[in-house]
Scaffold this active site. Structure first.
Site, PDB file in Angstrom:
ATOM      1  N   ILE A 285       0.816  -1.219   0.000  1.00  0.00           N
ATOM      2  CA  ILE A 285       0.000   0.000   0.000  1.00  0.00           C
ATOM      3  C   ILE A 285       0.844   1.260   0.000  1.00  0.00           C
ATOM      4  CG2 ILE A 285      -2.131  -0.934   0.980  1.00  0.00           C
ATOM      5  CD1 ILE A 285      -1.195  -0.057   3.723  1.00  0.00           C
TER       6      ILE A 285
ATOM      7  N   MET B 175       5.154   3.131   0.532  1.00  0.00           N
ATOM      8  CA  MET B 175       6.561   3.001   0.912  1.00  0.00           C
ATOM      9  C   MET B 175       6.769   3.775   2.205  1.00  0.00           C
ATOM     10  SD  MET B 175       8.561   1.086  -0.543  1.00  0.00           S
ATOM     11  CE  MET B 175      10.187   1.482   0.053  1.00  0.00           C
ATOM     12  N   GLY B 176       7.333   3.147   3.195  1.00  0.00           N
ATOM     13  CA  GLY B 176       7.664   3.854   4.430  1.00  0.00           C
ATOM     14  C   GLY B 176       9.143   4.200   4.398  1.00  0.00           C
TER      15      GLY B 176
ATOM     16  N   PHE C 169      11.513   2.820   6.005  1.00  0.00           N
ATOM     17  CA  PHE C 169      12.412   1.675   6.098  1.00  0.00           C
ATOM     18  C   PHE C 169      12.105   0.586   5.081  1.00  0.00           C
ATOM     19  CE2 PHE C 169      12.460   3.615  10.273  1.00  0.00           C
ATOM     20  CZ  PHE C 169      13.819   3.660  10.546  1.00  0.00           C
ATOM     21  N   GLY C 170      11.032   0.745   4.321  1.00  0.00           N
ATOM     22  CA  GLY C 170      10.688  -0.290   3.360  1.00  0.00           C
ATOM     23  C   GLY C 170       9.210  -0.240   3.051  1.00  0.00           C
ATOM     24  N   GLU C 171       8.751  -1.330   2.427  1.00  0.00           N
ATOM     25  CA  GLU C 171       7.359  -1.332   1.985  1.00  0.00           C
ATOM     26  C   GLU C 171       6.384  -1.374   3.156  1.00  0.00           C
ATOM     27  OE1 GLU C 171       8.399  -3.917  -1.948  1.00  0.00           O
ATOM     28  OE2 GLU C 171       7.682  -4.881  -0.126  1.00  0.00           O
TER      29      GLU C 171
ATOM     30  N   ASP D 208       6.541  15.287  15.186  1.00  0.00           N
ATOM     31  CA  ASP D 208       6.275  15.257  13.747  1.00  0.00           C
ATOM     32  C   ASP D 208       4.766  15.141  13.514  1.00  0.00           C
ATOM     33  OD1 ASP D 208       6.773  15.279  11.070  1.00  0.00           O
ATOM     34  OD2 ASP D 208       7.417  13.188  10.945  1.00  0.00           O
TER      35      ASP D 208
HETATM   36  O1  ACK Z   1      -1.351   7.613   2.467  1.00  0.00           O
HETATM   37  P1  ACK Z   1      -1.266   6.140   2.588  1.00  0.00           P
HETATM   38  O2  ACK Z   1      -2.184   5.280   1.856  1.00  0.00           O
HETATM   39  O3  ACK Z   1      -1.234   5.692   4.117  1.00  0.00           O
HETATM   40  O4  ACK Z   1       0.268   5.722   2.260  1.00  0.00           O
HETATM   41  C1  ACK Z   1       1.026   5.602   3.419  1.00  0.00           C
HETATM   42  C2  ACK Z   1       1.918   4.394   3.313  1.00  0.00           C
HETATM   43  O5  ACK Z   1       1.351   3.357   4.078  1.00  0.00           O
HETATM   44  C3  ACK Z   1       3.327   4.652   3.774  1.00  0.00           C
HETATM   45  O6  ACK Z   1       3.333   5.014   5.124  1.00  0.00           O
HETATM   46  C4  ACK Z   1       0.094   3.758   4.571  1.00  0.00           C
HETATM   47  N1  ACK Z   1      -0.086   3.231   5.912  1.00  0.00           N
HETATM   48  C5  ACK Z   1       0.802   3.237   6.918  1.00  0.00           C
HETATM   49  N2  ACK Z   1       0.281   2.659   7.997  1.00  0.00           N
HETATM   50  C6  ACK Z   1      -0.970   2.262   7.669  1.00  0.00           C
HETATM   51  C7  ACK Z   1      -2.017   1.613   8.381  1.00  0.00           C
HETATM   52  N3  ACK Z   1      -1.884   1.256   9.658  1.00  0.00           N
HETATM   53  N4  ACK Z   1      -3.155   1.379   7.711  1.00  0.00           N
HETATM   54  C8  ACK Z   1      -3.307   1.765   6.434  1.00  0.00           C
HETATM   55  N5  ACK Z   1      -2.344   2.369   5.738  1.00  0.00           N
HETATM   56  C9  ACK Z   1      -1.197   2.622   6.344  1.00  0.00           C
HETATM   57  C10 ACK Z   1       0.046   5.263   4.556  1.00  0.00           C
END
Ligand code: ACK
Length: 927
Positions: free
Chosen positions: A586, A588-589, A591-593, A705
């Site tokens: 879903i 990219m963070g 540290f990774g996907e 942040d």
């Molecule tokens: O804006 P997004 O769809 O929401 O894209 C970022 C991506 O991962 C990178 O951080 C999504 N994300 C992170 N944690 C969660 C979570 N707990 N549930 C759903 N999406 C998440 C975030």
């Protein structure tokens, strides 16, 4: 007793002692042996062979006839005692015959021989005497044998046990220590017990054959040629591993065949190996002053899996393809090592990857890069250039980097001296510097340029008491670099220098030029602070309250744990990877996907989860930082904080599992649904975030942040605070982090200026989040650059109310953006306020929306300033003609504060009016 010679049954003459005074009473006849040395024995055995006449068989015998005799002993150190008193003897036993015989005929020589054995403890003297007492029997003593018992020499578990005399008592065990046989060593002390009857009992411990030897029928035999035994504990000799041999018996290790090697850490059972061949297909991609080098692994890895690479960097005067190595012939003087300012990512030595980015190289310079392949036996083999591949390249021209700091000294009414530092990366010889400056009010409409070879210049001909903006850029053969950021200095009103060296003239300038603004701000501050002095009071109260209340749970910084794994397992549950089902990526963070998927924990229903993973090839620090987020998150339990389900640390990749938030991050979500929510819905989201932040601040956790991008939204529009990674990153890396990682637009001034991160700085960020929410994900301060944002904040500017923003909400934002952090509301107060608003929706009056003609919208869009549509309309600027009246001051007032935007607006309005007039002229028909 008489000594008599008789014939035994085989007609062999034997000597006997006989007595047979059966007819006379009161017999007491003694027969004594010579002294018998004890020889270390402790219990001796006496075997007596004798014949005895049956009293009944003797005619005329009276009651005086006996059928027994007595056995005595006497211990003594004297081997020649001539007379021993009867009373000195101790009785061993009365001996009777098992069988007596009847002499039928002396001539027929039928003899029945009795054998009796008695044992006696002799421990006190060197030897002893035995004696036989007759009290009236008819006996012939045929033989007396005296002996003792030993446990015989034996070998058990490769230990030799000597011939051992048994103990003094019939139940005694003699403990005996064995000694290891030849070519063996003790495994555990070898011991056995010698029993009274001469049997060995209970063997303990034993020995092992030395390296190079193995056991064969109780001895240690050398391993034969072609075999080896490395350790005594190895079960036996083994065949030499591949590419090795042994030429002599008793080898403890096999020698490598020529050309093959063994690393120090390789076990003797491992095959001998070779160094790798050269890396292959080295390619380089030059990008200005950095180079990406990539290569393929060596064709031959030499039978090992520990290949690594190192990079040699040489600066060369020519681009020769035969790279000259130091000391390798004619060209050696042409190349020199690159120096320590060149950066290699991920590193220069010990590389496991086949790709390196080399940066911070000099512009337009010839370099030679040599990639060496190594493995565990490279050193042992003395491998050199044979395992390397090289490439020679030339970096591109690159302009110098911007000058980062300008200083003004000797300021007078009409002049000042400027000085600056050379750019961090000149990328060549600096040919000259160009100084551009203009009066601040003129905003680059007219500017002056000065050029100089040195790093300072005297600027003259300036107007008194005027703010000037200065930019400096450097030029090399590659051209001009970028201008520096603007630096503002003011000339004096005084005929004498007012600002000396070391005094921050910019600050003074701000003080002077900002008098008007400050007056306005002070008035506003006065009004607000009077109205809201309750904030500081109540905040203090609440802080004291927290101090006094020991029941409040306080967040624990996982970095206070020496072992990060201890922290993670204290605060996070380890999840078995088999219970996670990953479905899709879903995002990219850092540290990774980030993936979504399902988690089924035994006894619970399956839930949707988000899975953050740590990409391969991470460093220890990255692992620590990655897991620290889970250690922090795991301490929280609140409906508006993202919930940690657990972590996977026992297998790779490492994962952090959290609840799944269907609508992703808040900023993107709002942008996607621009204008689609009611004010109450927006305030509901803000309330959730405030509630989560109140919980965090109660636990003394400072987020650092807080931004809409770090808020996640679920399918019920519940907002939850996430991303607990930043707090540490900043602390670990004070310098670098500060310039690059700080989210300037969201951060309170005191946190930017001197790292004062507190709950109050989180409140400032919360105000920005409010603005983001109400403006449906607009970027705070639009496309202003960070420096301009910092300056605008310093000057007291604040973000204007977004379109349709209720006045109370904007007021709350402004409260969060109080310069004095003690004046900002607490999250508890924010929460109360939002609750009140939700209960009384009437208070959420919005700014009136004004109609704007379509043509104006299209025009604003064409000049890239559509964002000011509502601001302009709200102030009554609803047509192009009306925009002609716009001045810089007016735009400042409306919150259009970016200088270039002001200029574009003014210039574009004039241009548009002009072209409209021309168009009219062309279309008019001449009469
Ligand atoms: O804006 P997004 O769809 O929401 O894209 C970022 C991506 O991962 C990178 O951080 C999504 N994300 C992170 N944690 C969660 C979570 N707990 N549930 C759903 N999406 C998440 C975030």
């Amino acid at each position: 007793w008489e000594e008599v010679s008789i014939m035994d049954e085989k007609n062999v003459p034997i000597r006997t002692y006989q007595v047979c005074n059966v007819l006379e009473p009161n017999q007491n006849n003694w027969l004594r042996t010579d002294w018998i040395p004890r020889s270390g024995a402790q219990r001796v055995y006496v075997e007596v062979k004798f014949t005895l006449r049956d009293c009944n068989s003797l005619p005329g015998v009276t009651g005086t006839c006996k059928e027994t005799f007595n056995l005595y002993y006497h211990e003594s150190n004297e081997d020649r005692e001539s007379y021993i008193k009867e009373s000195s003897f101790i009785k061993v036993d009365t001996v009777a015959a098992d069988e007596s015989f009847t002499q039928v005929d002396v001539g027929d020589r039928i003899m029945k021989l009795n054998t009796e054995v008695r044992d006696v403890k002799v421990t006190t003297r060197k030897g002893f005497y035995l004696a036989f007492q007759d009290v009236g029997a008819c006996i012939a003593l045929v033989s007396v044998r005296v002996f003792y018992k030993t446990c015989p020499l034996t070998i058990r578990n490769l230990a030799t046990f000597p011939d051992t005399v048994t103990g003094a008592d019939t139940s005694s065990l003699v403990e005996v220590r064995g000694s290891c046989v030849n070519q063996s060593e003790e495994r555990e002390e070898p011991k056995m017990y010698c029993g009274a009857d001469g049997e060995w009992l209970v063997p303990i411990g034993g020995c092992l054959c030395n390296p190079g030897y193995q056991e064969k029928s109780g001895t240690c035999k050398a391993c034969s040629v072609g075999f080896y035994k490395a350790k005594s504990s190895d079960p036996g000799c083994s065949k030499c591993p591949p590419h090795s041999h042994s030429v002599r018996d008793g080898a403890t290790v096999c020698d490598c065949h020529s050309g093959f090697f063994r690393a120090d850490s390789d076990p003797p059972s491992m095959a001998c190996t070779q160094p790798p061949s050269a890396p292959q297909q080295l390619i380089s991609v030059v990008n200005e002053t950095s180079v990406v080098l990539e290569w393929a692994p060596p064709r031959r890895l030499g039978g090992r899996s520990d290949t690594s690479y190192s990079l040699e960097c040489l600066i060369c005067q020519t681009g020769s393809h035969n790279y000259p190595r130091p000391g390798s012939g004619s060209g050696s003087h042409l190349c020199l090592p690159c120096g320590s300012d060149v950066l290699f990512s991920p590193g220069q030595t010990g590389l496991k990857t086949t790709r390196v980015v080399v940066s911070e190289l000099r512009a337009h310079t010839h370099y030679t890069f040599i990639v060496h392949a190594h493995n565990g036996v490279s050193q042992a083999s003395g491998a050199g250039a044979a395992q390397s591949v090289s490439v020679t390249l030339t970096t591109n021209q690159a302009a110098p980097s911007p000058v980062s700091f300008i200083q003004a000294t000797d300021v007078t009414r009409h002049s000042l001296s400027l000085a600056w530092q050379q750019p961090d990366r000149p990328n060549g010889v600096i040919l000259e510097y160009e100084v551009k400056f203009y009066e601040k009010d003129q905003r680059e409409r007219s500017y002056r340029i000065m050029r100089t070879f040195s790093r300072s210049v005297d600027v003259t001909g300036l107007n008194p008491l005027t703010v000037y903006v200065f930019h400096v850029r450097a030029r090399t053969a590659a051209g001009y670099g970028e201008f520096s950021a603007p630096f503002e200095f003011s000339t004096n009103s005084d005929p004498f220098p007012l600002i000396g060296e070391g005094v921050n003239s910019a600050f003074l300038l701000l003080s002077i030029s900002g008098v008007g603004i400050l007056l306005l701000i002070s008035a506003a501050v006065f009004i607000i602070s009077r109205r809201r002095s309750k904030y500081s009071k109540t905040k203090q109260d609440s802080e004291e309250e927290k101090h006094l209340n020991p029941g409040v749970k306080i967040y624990v910084d996982p970095f206070t744990y020496e072992d990060p794994d201890q922290a993670i397992h204290e605060f996070a549950k380890e999840i078995d990877v088999s219970s996670i089902h990953i479905e899709r990526v879903i995002g990219m963070g850092e540290f990774g996907e980030v993936c979504s998927g399902r988690l089924r924990v035994q006894g619970k229903r399956e839930i949707y989860v988000a899975i953050k993973s740590l990409k391969a090839g991470y460093s220890d620090k990255q692992r620590r930082d990655f897991l620290s987020e889970a250690s922090i998150m795991g301490q929280f339990d609140h409906p508006n904080i993202i919930r940690l389900e657990g972590v996977v640390t026992r297998c790779k990749p490492l994962m952090i599992i959290t609840e799944y938030m269907e609508n992703g991050s808040l900023d993107a979500f709002l942008r996607k649904h621009d204008g689609q929510f009611t004010v109450i819905q927006l305030v509901g989201m803000l309330r959730g975030i405030a509630s989560g932040m109140k919980y965090l601040s109660d636990m003394s956790y400072v987020h650092r942040d807080l931004a809409a991008r770090n808020i996640l939204v679920n399918s019920n529009l519940v907002c939850k605070v996430s991303d607990f990674g930043l707090s540490r990153v900043l602390e670990d890396d004070p310098e670098a982090a500060y310039t690059t990682r700080i989210p300037i637009r969201w951060t309170a001034p005191e946190a930017i200026a001197y790292r004062k991160f507190t709950t109050a700085s989180d409140v400032w960020s919360y105000g920005i989040v409010m603005w983001e929410v109400v403006s449906y994900g607009e970027r705070p301060y639009w496309d202003m650059n960070n420096q301009d944002v910092i300056k605008a904040m310093e000057e007291g500017y604040r973000l204007p109310a977004p379109m349709d923003c209720p006045v109370v909400l904007h007021q709350l934002m402004l409260d969060c953006w109080e310069r004095e952090r003690a004046e900002r509301p607490t999250f508890s107060q924010i929460l109360n306020m939002l609750d009140k608003l939700i209960r009384n929706p009437g208070t959420l009056q919005t700014h009136r929306k004004t109609y704007i003609p379509w043509s104006m919208c299209v025009w604003l869009q064409s000049i890239g300033l559509e964002r000011y549509r509502d601001t302009l309309a709200a102030a009554g600027y609803t047509s192009l003609d009306s925009l002609l009246a716009l001045t810089h001051q007016e735009m400042d007032r409306l919150g259009i504060i970016t200088p270039s935007h002001q200029d574009i607006l003014i210039a574009s309005v004039q241009q548009e009016m002009l072209s409209q007039m021309q168009h009219m002229q062309h279309t008019m028909v001449p009469v």
